[in-house]
Design a protein around this motif. Sequence first.
Motif, short mmCIF file in Angstrom:
data_model
loop_
_atom_site.label_atom_id
_atom_site.label_comp_id
_atom_site.label_asym_id
_atom_site.label_seq_id
_atom_site.Cartn_x
_atom_site.Cartn_y
_atom_site.Cartn_z
N SER A 79 -6.19 33.89 -24.46
CA SER A 79 -7.51 33.93 -23.88
C SER A 79 -7.33 34.16 -22.39
CB SER A 79 -8.14 32.67 -23.96
OG SER A 79 -8.25 32.31 -25.36
N GLU A 80 -8.53 34.80 -21.93
CA GLU A 80 -8.64 34.94 -20.31
C GLU A 80 -8.81 33.56 -19.91
OE1 GLU A 80 -9.12 37.03 -16.86
OE2 GLU A 80 -9.11 37.92 -18.85
N SER A 120 -0.92 36.33 -19.99
CA SER A 120 -0.16 36.03 -18.92
C SER A 120 0.21 34.34 -18.44
CB SER A 120 -0.81 36.32 -17.66
OG SER A 120 -2.14 35.59 -17.44
N VAL A 121 -0.37 33.51 -19.21
CA VAL A 121 -0.03 32.01 -19.05
C VAL A 121 0.74 31.59 -20.39
CG1 VAL A 121 -1.27 29.65 -19.05
CG2 VAL A 121 -2.37 31.64 -17.77
N ALA A 137 1.63 29.44 -14.94
CA ALA A 137 0.13 29.75 -14.66
C ALA A 137 -0.33 30.04 -13.36
CB ALA A 137 -0.78 28.36 -15.30
N GLY A 138 0.57 30.41 -12.80
CA GLY A 138 0.21 31.08 -11.28
C GLY A 138 0.35 29.91 -10.35
N PRO A 139 0.19 30.12 -9.06
CA PRO A 139 0.53 29.28 -7.99
C PRO A 139 -0.64 28.04 -8.01
CG PRO A 139 0.33 31.45 -7.06
CD PRO A 139 0.26 31.66 -8.56
#
Length: 163
Positions: A43-44, A52-53, A70-72
Amino acid sequence: MAVKGSTKIFPHLWYAKEAEEAARFYASIFPNSRVDHVTELRSETPSGPPGSVKVVDFTLLGQRFQAISAGPHHEFNDAISMVVNCDDQAELDRYWNALLEGGGRPQACGWLIDRFGLRWQIVPAVLDEMMRDPDPARSKKVTDAMLKMVKLDIAALEEAYRS
């Protein structure tokens, strides 16, 4: 829904992007350890587009862990650390050296920061017992010795305890 027989409580670690790499690194160091599953979120999310996550389920020394790329967000700090109780100096040295590999940094009193920023305490299993000794002079001697060390030296701690 929880999986039958699953662990009810376990650590969850947030990494900007390297959760899978970190889990594989840790699993290569400790026995009875492995990466169990990597799940890409389809999912977005606020952290990025579909795929991406990643959520990484892994086991270290038989204990369940979970991590996410999950990014910074927030960086790891000294408020949380992983404690590894070691039976002897050889085991302590092995974990200490392995966790410093690839850019880790020693701190003090048996603490280090691995290359992913996670804090670890690599300590002799006997240290708690020595520090809890009912004789305050013995407890102080071992604590004073520990506070002067970076990597802990079991023989030196035991010598301070016996002196």
